[in-house]
Write a protein that holds these residues in place. Structure first.
Motif, PDB file in Angstrom:
ATOM      1  N   VAL A 121       0.899  -1.215   0.213  1.00 57.21           N
ATOM      2  CA  VAL A 121       0.022  -0.052   0.162  1.00 57.21           C
ATOM      3  C   VAL A 121       0.920   1.257   0.062  1.00 57.21           C
ATOM      4  CG1 VAL A 121      -1.324   1.311   1.436  1.00 57.21           C
ATOM      5  CG2 VAL A 121      -2.096  -0.961   0.969  1.00 57.21           C
ATOM      6  N   VAL A 122       1.787   1.102   0.934  1.00 51.65           N
ATOM      7  CA  VAL A 122       2.836   2.429   0.953  1.00 51.65           C
ATOM      8  C   VAL A 122       3.511   2.833  -0.471  1.00 51.65           C
ATOM      9  CG1 VAL A 122       4.784   3.341   2.076  1.00 51.65           C
ATOM     10  CG2 VAL A 122       2.952   2.288   3.496  1.00 51.65           C
ATOM     11  N   ASP A 172      -7.623  -0.183   3.671  1.00 57.61           N
ATOM     12  CA  ASP A 172      -8.069  -1.284   3.791  1.00 57.61           C
ATOM     13  C   ASP A 172      -8.103  -1.780   5.309  1.00 57.61           C
ATOM     14  OD1 ASP A 172      -8.941  -3.938   3.966  1.00 57.61           O
ATOM     15  OD2 ASP A 172      -7.981  -4.616   2.272  1.00 57.61           O
ATOM     16  N   PRO A 173      -8.957  -1.857   6.158  1.00 59.52           N
ATOM     17  CA  PRO A 173      -9.058  -2.229   7.380  1.00 59.52           C
ATOM     18  C   PRO A 173      -8.150  -3.199   7.961  1.00 59.52           C
ATOM     19  CG  PRO A 173     -11.258  -1.551   6.924  1.00 59.52           C
ATOM     20  CD  PRO A 173     -10.584  -1.763   5.538  1.00 59.52           C
ATOM     21  N   GLY A 178      -3.955  -5.848  10.471  1.00 66.04           N
ATOM     22  CA  GLY A 178      -2.598  -6.945  10.504  1.00 66.04           C
ATOM     23  C   GLY A 178      -1.398  -6.077  10.586  1.00 66.04           C
ATOM     24  N   GLN A 179      -1.152  -4.890  10.220  1.00 67.79           N
ATOM     25  CA  GLN A 179      -0.069  -3.953  10.375  1.00 67.79           C
ATOM     26  C   GLN A 179       0.156  -3.546  12.051  1.00 67.79           C
ATOM     27  OE1 GLN A 179       2.708  -2.873   8.309  1.00 67.79           O
ATOM     28  NE2 GLN A 179       3.417  -2.906  10.605  1.00 67.79           N
ATOM     29  N   LEU A 180      -0.980  -3.139  12.533  1.00 67.56           N
ATOM     30  CA  LEU A 180      -1.030  -2.888  13.947  1.00 67.56           C
ATOM     31  C   LEU A 180      -0.425  -4.199  14.931  1.00 67.56           C
ATOM     32  CD1 LEU A 180      -4.048  -0.656  14.288  1.00 67.56           C
ATOM     33  CD2 LEU A 180      -1.675  -0.166  14.629  1.00 67.56           C
ATOM     34  N   ALA A 181      -1.090  -5.501  14.486  1.00 68.14           N
ATOM     35  CA  ALA A 181      -0.771  -6.814  14.973  1.00 68.14           C
ATOM     36  C   ALA A 181       0.607  -7.071  14.963  1.00 68.14           C
ATOM     37  CB  ALA A 181      -1.588  -7.942  14.367  1.00 68.14           C
ATOM     38  N   GLU A 270      -9.145  -2.034  18.884  1.00 67.39           N
ATOM     39  CA  GLU A 270      -9.901  -1.146  18.185  1.00 67.39           C
ATOM     40  C   GLU A 270     -10.196  -1.194  16.677  1.00 67.39           C
ATOM     41  OE1 GLU A 270      -8.654   2.683  19.501  1.00 67.39           O
ATOM     42  OE2 GLU A 270      -9.101   2.276  21.636  1.00 67.39           O
ATOM     43  N   SER A 271      -9.223  -1.764  16.339  1.00 62.11           N
ATOM     44  CA  SER A 271      -9.046  -1.812  14.691  1.00 62.11           C
ATOM     45  C   SER A 271      -9.552  -3.195  13.986  1.00 62.11           C
ATOM     46  CB  SER A 271      -7.596  -1.555  14.341  1.00 62.11           C
ATOM     47  OG  SER A 271      -6.929  -2.813  14.460  1.00 62.11           O
TER      48      SER A 271
END
Length: 273
Positions: A121-122, A172-173, A178-181, A270-271
């Motif tokens: 994405v980035v 994309d949530p 997944g990134q926060l995890a 929260e995500s």
């Protein structure tokens, strides 16, 4: 076969591509046979042999196992992946690969901790058009940097993560969750400390971009400053000391690692999509 020319004949990437083909042919195997043994697509393996694509670490590990070459291909890959970076980053990558201690302040999720989906994405968000092949090449190069985290003796890493990095989600949530995890998982690693720098900390003198300080086994150090369109490698000891003091002030102002881990875990909850 890789076409040899003045642009690639001395590159590690060209050497790797030629070695991949040589090993397969020496073993008397077709691409189809190699694909069956490694569970990687025949066309993909062909593009590795022609130098059209840069692989990821697990591919090289699988090929080393099949060919019985120890870590030969992995070592060549570590050199070849540098070809994917622009000249101004290449020297920094070499230092990063040798560092025993890494201290980083980042206003975005650093490449060392990005998931493949988030990196895609980035890297695709640039205003400059990028082809699908170029995007996958860039993603592979970024994921390749994370190889140092998987070593038997990984470097000691401390990352001060600006809260802004945690408040700017991917569209994309599922990707963002997944990134926060991934960050929450990294915060628990024994060789890594992550500290969140809250917005409430206010202004500071590193707000213009990201800072990385790398220490080598011999005690020498380099610093690297990176902005949206700039990159500077600093080797002057007095300047490195100045940036280290700035980093230490941020570390003192940031949440402790345990509180930071709890902060990130809350964001993970929260995500959830």
């Amino acid at each position: 076969m890789v076409e040899k020319n003045s642009d690639n004949e001395d590159s590690a990437r060209w050497v790797l591509a030629c070695e991949l083909r040589r090993l397969r042919e020496a073993a008397g195997k077709s691409l189809a046979q190699l694909a069956e043994e490694t569970n990687y697509d025949r066309t993909y393996l062909h593009r590795l042999e022609t130098g059209e694509r840069l692989s990821k670490l697990p591919v090289m590990e699988a090929l080393d196992r099949v060919h019985g070459t120890g870590e030969l291909l992995v070592r060549l890959w570590r050199l070849a992946r540098l070809d994917a970076f622009k000249d101004r980053y290449r020297e920094f990558m070499r230092y990063e690969a040798k560092a025993v201690i890494i201290h980083k302040y980042s206003v975005v999720v650093p490449g060392l901790l990005q998931t493949e989906a988030f990196a895609r994405v980035v890297l695709s968000s640039s205003p400059t058009p990028i082809s699908p092949d170029e995007l996958e090449e860039a993603v592979a190069a970024r994921m390749g940097r994370q190889e140092l985290l998987q070593r038997d003796r990984p470097p000691s890493i401390r990352i001060i993560l600006d809260e802004a990095a945690l408040r700017r989600p991917a569209p994309d949530p599922v990707v963002w969750h997944g990134q926060l995890a991934r960050l929450a998982e990294a915060a628990e690693a024994p060789h890594m400390a992550i500290q969140v720098l809250p917005f409430a900390t206010g202004v500071h003198n590193l707000m213009g971009g990201s800072l990385t300080i790398l220490w080598m086994a011999d005690g020498s150090a380099v610093a690297h400053l990176e902005g949206n369109t700039s990159s500077e490698l600093i080797e002057e000891p007095d300047e490195i000391t100045r940036y280290r003091l700035s980093y230490d002030r941020l570390r003192d102002a940031a949440l402790p690692p345990s509180d930071s881990a709890a902060f990130i875990r809350q964001l993970v909850e929260e995500s959830k999509p």
